[in-house]
Design an enzyme around this catalytic site. Structure first.
Site, PDB file in Angstrom:
ATOM      1  N   ASP A  16      -7.452   6.451  -5.851  1.00 45.69           N
ATOM      2  CA  ASP A  16      -6.567   5.265  -6.186  1.00 45.69           C
ATOM      3  C   ASP A  16      -6.933   5.147  -7.626  1.00 45.69           C
ATOM      4  O   ASP A  16      -7.595   5.794  -8.161  1.00 45.69           O
ATOM      5  CB  ASP A  16      -6.878   3.959  -5.232  1.00 45.69           C
ATOM      6  CG  ASP A  16      -8.575   3.585  -5.500  1.00 45.69           C
ATOM      7  OD1 ASP A  16      -9.125   3.988  -6.260  1.00 45.69           O
ATOM      8  OD2 ASP A  16      -8.551   2.819  -4.638  1.00 45.69           O
TER       9      ASP A  16
ATOM     10  N   GLU B  66       0.621  -1.314  -0.162  1.00 43.86           N
ATOM     11  CA  GLU B  66      -0.186  -0.077  -0.042  1.00 43.86           C
ATOM     12  C   GLU B  66       0.782   1.257  -0.094  1.00 43.86           C
ATOM     13  O   GLU B  66       0.525   2.199  -0.634  1.00 43.86           O
ATOM     14  CB  GLU B  66      -0.905  -0.148   1.286  1.00 43.86           C
ATOM     15  CG  GLU B  66      -2.058  -1.092   1.313  1.00 43.86           C
ATOM     16  CD  GLU B  66      -3.236  -0.820   0.516  1.00 43.86           C
ATOM     17  OE1 GLU B  66      -3.101   0.168   0.050  1.00 43.86           O
ATOM     18  OE2 GLU B  66      -3.930  -1.892   0.224  1.00 43.86           O
TER      19      GLU B  66
END
Length: 219
Positions: free
Chosen positions: A24, A15
């Site tokens: 994202d 991440e």
């Protein structure tokens, strides 16, 4: 079960730590170590955009948020899986659910609960294409116990006021990240220690939101 230190580093390396809200690869507002509104509490879409005024303080707050998110995903895996797991299998499933939120509906879960430990179902979740490497790493971890993360390269990302990533500010080691999590107030037990008894508390996200509003304020 609780996720191991190696499992925590696995997720963190997948991440990274992003210092402000960003979109994202599928347009979901995210902050810190993969935190989205789906995890509950803080909604990154409602945060002030851009970099925090105090980067060091922000990292501590965001790692505290990560610690709280892990509690949730550990509980989800413990609830969904009805058969005994080895530590590396549990860690792989926490990483999978942390990313997909799919532990309750995945064919992977159905197979494991039937006693099928091949882990083929990891590869049923391959969108967007950027996630394929992670799925392969999670599947390999589940099958073999091979932790892909080396613990030496956790990126801390810059972000702009439009919610775009703007390069890596620096990297930290896994040992440093765990030290920072402890500084942020984590009481997470090691994988060999029994879980702490829960005590009633105010919503965890209340203190996180208060801390974030202080750090991003006046940026």
């Amino acid at each position: 079960m609780k996720i191991s230190d190696s499992g925590i580093l696995e997720i963190a390396e997948h991440e990274g730590i992003v210092l402000g809200p960003y979109r994202d690869s599928v347009g979901v507002w995210t902050v810190g170590v993969g935190h989205t509104a789906a995890a509950g509490g803080l909604n990154p879409a409602q945060m002030q955009r851009g970099m925090p005024a105090d980067v060091s303080a922000a990292v501590l707050v965001l790692l505290g948020l990560f610690d709280e998110d892990l509690d949730k995903y550990e509980a989800r895996v413990n609830s969904a899986i009805k058969v005994p797991l080895k530590q590396h299998q549990f860690d792989a499933l926490v990483s999978f659910d942390f990313n997909t939120g799919g532990i309750y509906r995945a064919k992977l879960t159905e197979a494991i609960n039937r006693g099928d430990m091949r882990g083929d179902g990891f590869m049923g979740w391959l969108k967007p294409k950027e996630i394929i490497r992670r799925r392969k790493a999670e599947q390999a971890l589940f099958r073999t116990g091979d932790y892909d993360a080396n613990g030496d390269n956790i990126p801390i990302w810059r972000v702009d006021e439009s919610g775009n990533l703007r390069g890596i500010l620096k990297t930290i080691s896994g040992a440093e990240m765990r030290r920072l999590m402890a500084s942020a107030g984590s009481s997470r037990p090691t994988s060999t220690a029994p879980p702490a008894t829960e005590t009633p508390a105010s919503p965890w996200w209340a203190s996180i939101i208060a801390a974030i509003s202080r750090i991003w304020k006046g940026k």
